[in-house]
Motif scaffolding. Structure first.
Motif, PDB file in Angstrom:
ATOM      1  N   UNK A   1      76.858  74.869  14.668  1.00 41.54           N
ATOM      2  CA  UNK A   1      76.468  74.999  13.269  1.00 41.54           C
ATOM      3  C   UNK A   1      75.356  74.011  12.931  1.00 41.54           C
ATOM      4  N   UNK A   2      75.358  72.834  13.567  1.00 40.12           N
ATOM      5  CA  UNK A   2      74.277  71.885  13.345  1.00 40.12           C
ATOM      6  C   UNK A   2      72.947  72.446  13.814  1.00 40.12           C
ATOM      7  N   UNK A   3      72.978  73.162  14.958  1.00 43.25           N
ATOM      8  CA  UNK A   3      71.753  73.794  15.444  1.00 43.25           C
ATOM      9  C   UNK A   3      71.273  74.843  14.443  1.00 43.25           C
ATOM     10  N   UNK A   4      72.230  75.562  13.842  1.00 43.43           N
ATOM     11  CA  UNK A   4      71.865  76.540  12.815  1.00 43.43           C
ATOM     12  C   UNK A   4      71.165  75.870  11.644  1.00 43.43           C
ATOM     13  N   UNK A   5      71.680  74.714  11.224  1.00 42.74           N
ATOM     14  CA  UNK A   5      71.057  73.980  10.117  1.00 42.74           C
ATOM     15  C   UNK A   5      69.668  73.504  10.506  1.00 42.74           C
ATOM     16  N   UNK A   6      69.529  73.084  11.782  1.00 39.19           N
ATOM     17  CA  UNK A   6      68.245  72.616  12.284  1.00 39.19           C
ATOM     18  C   UNK A   6      67.208  73.736  12.142  1.00 39.19           C
ATOM     19  N   UNK A   7      67.638  74.951  12.504  1.00 40.72           N
ATOM     20  CA  UNK A   7      66.731  76.085  12.407  1.00 40.72           C
ATOM     21  C   UNK A   7      66.454  76.409  10.937  1.00 40.72           C
TER      22      UNK A   7
ATOM     23  N   UNK B   1      71.622  67.973  21.699  1.00 37.36           N
ATOM     24  CA  UNK B   1      72.590  68.797  22.423  1.00 37.36           C
ATOM     25  C   UNK B   1      72.541  70.245  21.948  1.00 37.36           C
ATOM     26  N   UNK B   2      72.526  71.149  22.895  1.00 38.49           N
ATOM     27  CA  UNK B   2      72.614  72.562  22.566  1.00 38.49           C
ATOM     28  C   UNK B   2      73.184  73.248  23.795  1.00 38.49           C
ATOM     29  N   UNK B   3      73.787  74.410  23.613  1.00 37.98           N
ATOM     30  CA  UNK B   3      74.256  75.132  24.780  1.00 37.98           C
ATOM     31  C   UNK B   3      73.441  76.416  24.895  1.00 37.98           C
ATOM     32  N   UNK B   4      73.481  77.003  26.078  1.00 35.74           N
ATOM     33  CA  UNK B   4      72.871  78.321  26.169  1.00 35.74           C
ATOM     34  C   UNK B   4      73.785  79.288  25.439  1.00 35.74           C
ATOM     35  N   UNK B   5      73.275  80.507  25.187  1.00 27.07           N
ATOM     36  CA  UNK B   5      74.029  81.501  24.417  1.00 27.07           C
ATOM     37  C   UNK B   5      74.464  80.943  23.074  1.00 27.07           C
ATOM     38  N   UNK B   6      73.540  80.325  22.350  1.00 31.30           N
ATOM     39  CA  UNK B   6      73.892  79.864  21.007  1.00 31.30           C
ATOM     40  C   UNK B   6      73.519  80.956  20.010  1.00 31.30           C
TER      41      UNK B   6
ATOM     42  N   UNK C   1      68.833  89.357  18.965  1.00 31.25           N
ATOM     43  CA  UNK C   1      69.446  88.066  18.654  1.00 31.25           C
ATOM     44  C   UNK C   1      70.381  87.605  19.756  1.00 31.25           C
ATOM     45  N   UNK C   2      70.840  88.545  20.579  1.00 30.84           N
ATOM     46  CA  UNK C   2      71.685  88.145  21.716  1.00 30.84           C
ATOM     47  C   UNK C   2      71.018  88.490  23.025  1.00 30.84           C
TER      48      UNK C   2
END
Lengths: 535, 351
Positions: free
Chosen positions: A170-176, A297-302, A399-400
């Motif tokens: 969710x943090x990565x989502x906010x970053x975007x 930090x991020x993972x693949x398939x986010x 998106x996927x």
């Protein structure tokens, strides 16, 4: 004074009398009891959305008791061993506590998330039903707009809820989201700094905004709009399918009480029950596996939740076209992310909101409509709808595209290019196909009305030619044609639909009952008698 | 309104007429609401038939299951071991048991009620009249007159000075109402242009230890942070950096490709790029050794590490900024300056 004896049998009457003396509610209440609802399975799609929203309110209230919207750093010391001793935001720690240290917290969290996904799905499917049947036409343009806004509010509400736990995903989502705000020309940096309270991730600001937005502001607006949506529905009454006895000026169906209300209440319980099963048995958003959000930090398939994936897809497909502007000895930038995430949704909101008016303009149809249209009868609209759905599906799949590339062993770059090419050629293709299919179906209905139902019986003529025997729906003239008009309603296409063959025998392995004898074809006036929506 | 309509032409209706059944009252009530009950018959022509009893038994069974499942839910909620414990144990079933029992209870309420409504309630078809379109003309005229007279009473048309005064005076109030939102506004002059890196800031691992060249094997990469207090926290979310140890041939190619702005940023076979993707700000962290490509998992932008981190696929437009690094006298990596260009996603004022 003598006290009258209490008689429990008289109590309801006495209460009713007491209330009516003060409120004069007898006739408005009876009007409500007697409101007629037409019956068709597709009318329950909106109900699913309403019921999942109620479940969202119930479960969300529980979650709010235990959630702390704060980015203050704490060291986790709860039950979940793998994360013990790790420093994280209070928001994430309290989301972990809800999952592990609140009795029954995990099941309610998961019901909440599943309800959110179902809420959005039900809205979308309900919207498609409304679109493809023309239920948005005058006088219901306003209700279409309200419903359409509900989709985008649900979208915002869902994103805010998804962002609150502050896990890595969710943090990565906010970053975007921050990058999207930054990309807006002229005011982008101001918007981003106002919302994050400084350079990303700012301080506590974002959690205050997300929390108040998610638990108070947006649900309040959604609730008000749902009330308006339903009030308009009661005022304007339901649309209904054409059929015997149904006209533009009546509603044919059941009265609200007790039949319709009981079915609705029962259906609410079924929706709730299914969501409870999902929440208990199917894991969703296991935030403890993602870990706390860290910028590195991020993972693949986010991936985001499904209803956001189409915007993620549009972002992935966008070519790297950055616009540079030179003004007054200073360079300015319009990043490529601006187009798929700000401009595209803007266009989608505008087009969707105004669609009823655009259609009125192009089809020159400004009359009142209470009867629904079958998709085949309005091929242009059906084609446009197919085009929109295809557009959405291509973007969602894109998106996927990394997951698809991985699972099916396809080049990732090929997936992106497939999406880029697909988004240009597939929607027009879908328009063409849907348009042709609609016309074909309509043509077949007309053929059945003119020639009758196919029987599967082949007859050989004296001259040696083979012809199929048709069962006419009305007395044919000397050319073998009947004079039944096309009314935009279901035409029987199989023998048993017109009573020439008995219904199918029930039972899977052995017949549980004797097959019915074939009935005589009903007389015309009998078939025209009123039937309920069950067809 | 409908009441008066029906009263006019219908014969006098006496609700106390003993000949009327209750259903006659129901039908008359519906009629007054504009609803005609055209078809109404009990579901079972013979009351107490085998079929009816079967349905009644089924509905009763549903509610019996509801009671059982709800009871099981309450017992499980209270008595089932629920705290998280590592390993496989009964506690893992707490959530599934709650979901199943609650779900079954609710489902069977629904199935019971709907069966009741569909199979036991009488069949009916009712027809309700619609009154579409605008209000009656008379009503519209009366309302319009009322509205116009409201404006007229104010006399705003006759008093142009008031009109102007109201407009001029109230417009700022509208703006004033949203002024408190100004509390959200923050000046943003330089924050986006700088990071925590500057000359002399050492590189550190996520655990706070400083980075030496031998920490990264050839072809490998690690994420490094500025060695300042809180340098690895989200307070410095713009500072995470990717330190890459290239093989000899790749390092030479990277050196010869170096743009003027990146000259001298590389130390031997080591170079460092901002980890924050220039597209949407996700950490670009999937590194493919053989092709020297760096991939961002959010939107699949790809960067060529041996050529100034040039974007070679996907939506990213700009190179990842390179951090100039060297090794100080103690043998630790150290930055020789901040990034030369702003890191992360693009924005309007970006020079």
């Amino acid at each position: 004074m003598k006290r009258p004896k209490f008689d429990p049998k008289q109590a309801p009457g006495a209460v009713a009398d007491w209330a009516d003396q003060r409120l004069a509610g007898a006739s408005p209440l009876r009007k409500l009891f007697n409101k007629v609802f037409p019956d068709h399975w597709s009318f329950m799609l909106g109900e699913i959305a309403l019921y999942s929203f109620i479940i969202l309110l119930l479960t969300g209230t529980f979650l709010a008791f235990f959630f702390t919207p704060s980015s203050a750093e704490v060291v986790y010391n709860g039950s979940y061993v793998p994360l013990r001793g790790i420093s994280m935001s209070q928001a994430y720690a309290s989301a972990l506590n809800i999952s592990f240290d609140v009795r029954g917290g995990l099941v309610l969290r998961q019901i909440h998330h599943w309800s959110a996904l179902l809420f959005m799905a039900a809205i979308v499917v309900h919207m498609l039903r409304t679109f493809f049947t023309g239920a948005f036409r005058r006088p219901r343009e306003l209700n279409w707009m309200v419903g359409f806004l509900l989709f985008w509010l649900g979208f915002l509400e869902g994103f805010a809820g998804y962002s609150l736990p502050d896990d890595a995903l969710s943090g990565t989502g906010l970053r975007i989201a921050d990058a999207i705000m930054l990309s807006i020309p002229v005011i982008g940096t101001w918007v981003s700094f106002a919302i994050f309270g400084g350079e990303f991730p700012g301080g506590d600001r974002i959690f205050s905004l997300l929390y108040i937005g998610h638990v108070f502001l947006i649900p309040g607006i959604i609730l008000a709009l749902i009330a308006l949506h339903l009030a308009l529905l009661v005022k304007q009454k339901h649309t209904q399918w054409p059929g015997p006895g149904r006209t533009e000026h009546n509603v044919v169906g059941h009265r609200m009480f007790p039949g319709f209300a009981a079915k609705g209440g029962g259906f609410f319980m079924i929706v709730f029950g299914v969501l409870a099963l999902f929440g208990g048995l199917i894991q969703i958003n296991p935030i403890w596996l993602f870990g706390p959000y860290k910028a590195a930090v991020v993972s693949s398939a986010s991936q985001p939740d499904w209803y956001v994936m189409f915007l993620d897809g549009s972002t992935r497909l966008m070519p790297p076209w950055e616009i540079r502007i030179h003004l007054f000895n200073h360079g300015y930038t319009v990043p490529p992310i601006f187009w798929p995430t700000v401009v595209l949704p803007g266009i989608l909101v505008g087009l969707g909101l105004l669609y009823p008016f655009l259609e009125q303009r192009f089809m020159r149809d400004r009359a009142h409509h209470n009867l629904l249209q079958r998709p085949r009868d309005v091929p242009t609209r059906t084609g446009l709808g197919a085009m929109a759905v295809t557009f959405f599906v291509v973007l969602t799949l894109s998106g996927g595209n990394d997951v698809i590339a991985d699972k099916f062993d396809i080049s990732l770059n090929a997936m992106t290019w497939a999406g880029r090419i697909g988004i240009l050629i597939l929607p027009p293709l879908a328009y063409y196909l849907a348009h042709r299919i609609a016309l074909g179906l309509q043509q077949h209905d007309r053929e059945v009305l003119a020639h009758g139902v196919e029987t599967g019986i082949i007859k050989r003529l004296p001259n040696g030619a083979f012809v199929e025997v048709h069962q006419p729906l009305a007395a044919p003239d000397e050319h073998g044609h009947t004079e039944l008009p096309y009314r935009g309603w279901v035409v029987p296409k199989k023998m048993n639909r017109i009573g020439a063959i008995g219904p199918a025998v029930k039972g899977f392995f052995v017949a549980v009952e004797k097959p019915e004898e074939p009935r005589e074809v009903e007389a015309e006036e009998q078939r025209e008698e009123l039937t309920s929506g069950r067809r | 309104m409908s009441e008066t309509e029906t009263d006019k032409d219908a014969p006098e209706f006496d609700p106390d007429d003993p000949r009327l059944t209750r259903f006659d009252l129901v039908r008359e009530g519906a009629r007054r609401d504009g609803v005609e009950i055209v078809h109404y018959q009990p579901r079972f022509t013979k009351p107490g038939s085998k079929e009816e009893k079967r349905v009644v038994r089924f509905v009763a069974l549903c509610f019996f299951i509801v009671g059982l499942a709800a009871l099981a839910f309450i017992v499980a909620y209270v008595a089932w071991p629920w705290r998280y414990e590592p390993g496989s144990n009964l506690n893992k079933f707490y959530t599934p048991v709650l979901g199943t029992t609650l779900g079954l209870a609710l489902l069977f309420i629904g199935i019971g009620i709907i069966t009741w409504a569909k199979k036991l309630l009488p069949e009916e078809v009712s027809v309700e009249r619609r009154h579409d379109g605008a209000s009656p003309d008379v009503e519209r005229k009366l309302t319009a007159a009322t509205a116009v007279s409201m404006v007229d009473e104010l006399g705003i048309q006759r008093r142009p000075l008031l009109k102007g005064a109201v407009a001029l005076g109230l417009a700022p109030v509208g703006v004033a109402a949203i002024m408190p939102l100004g509390g959200l506004i923050k000046d943003h002059k330089s924050d986006l242009l700088t990071t925590a890196w500057k000359k002399g800031v050492r590189l550190m691992h996520d655990d706070g230890t400083l980075v030496r060249p031998e920490d990264v094997s050839a072809g490998g990469q690690i994420t490094v942070f500025p060695a300042i207090p809180g340098g690895n926290t989200n307070k410095y979310a713009d500072s995470p950096t990717l330190l890459i140890h290239l093989r000899d041939a790749d390092a030479e190619r990277a050196l010869s490709n170096a743009l003027p702005i990146n000259k001298g940023a590389q130390w031997n076979n080591y170079l460092a790029y901002s980890k924050i993707c220039t597209h949407a700000g996700c950490p670009a962290s999937l590194y493919e050794q053989q092709t020297n490509r760096l991939l961002c998992p959010c939107h699949q932008s790809q960067f060529d590490i041996t050529n100034n981190a040039r974007p070679i696929f996907g939506p990213a437009t700009r190179r990842l900024p390179q951090l100039p690094i060297t090794v100080d006298s103690d043998g630790y990596f150290v930055a020789t300056s901040d990034y030369k260009v702003p890191i992360g996603p693009g924005f309007w004022e970006r020079p």
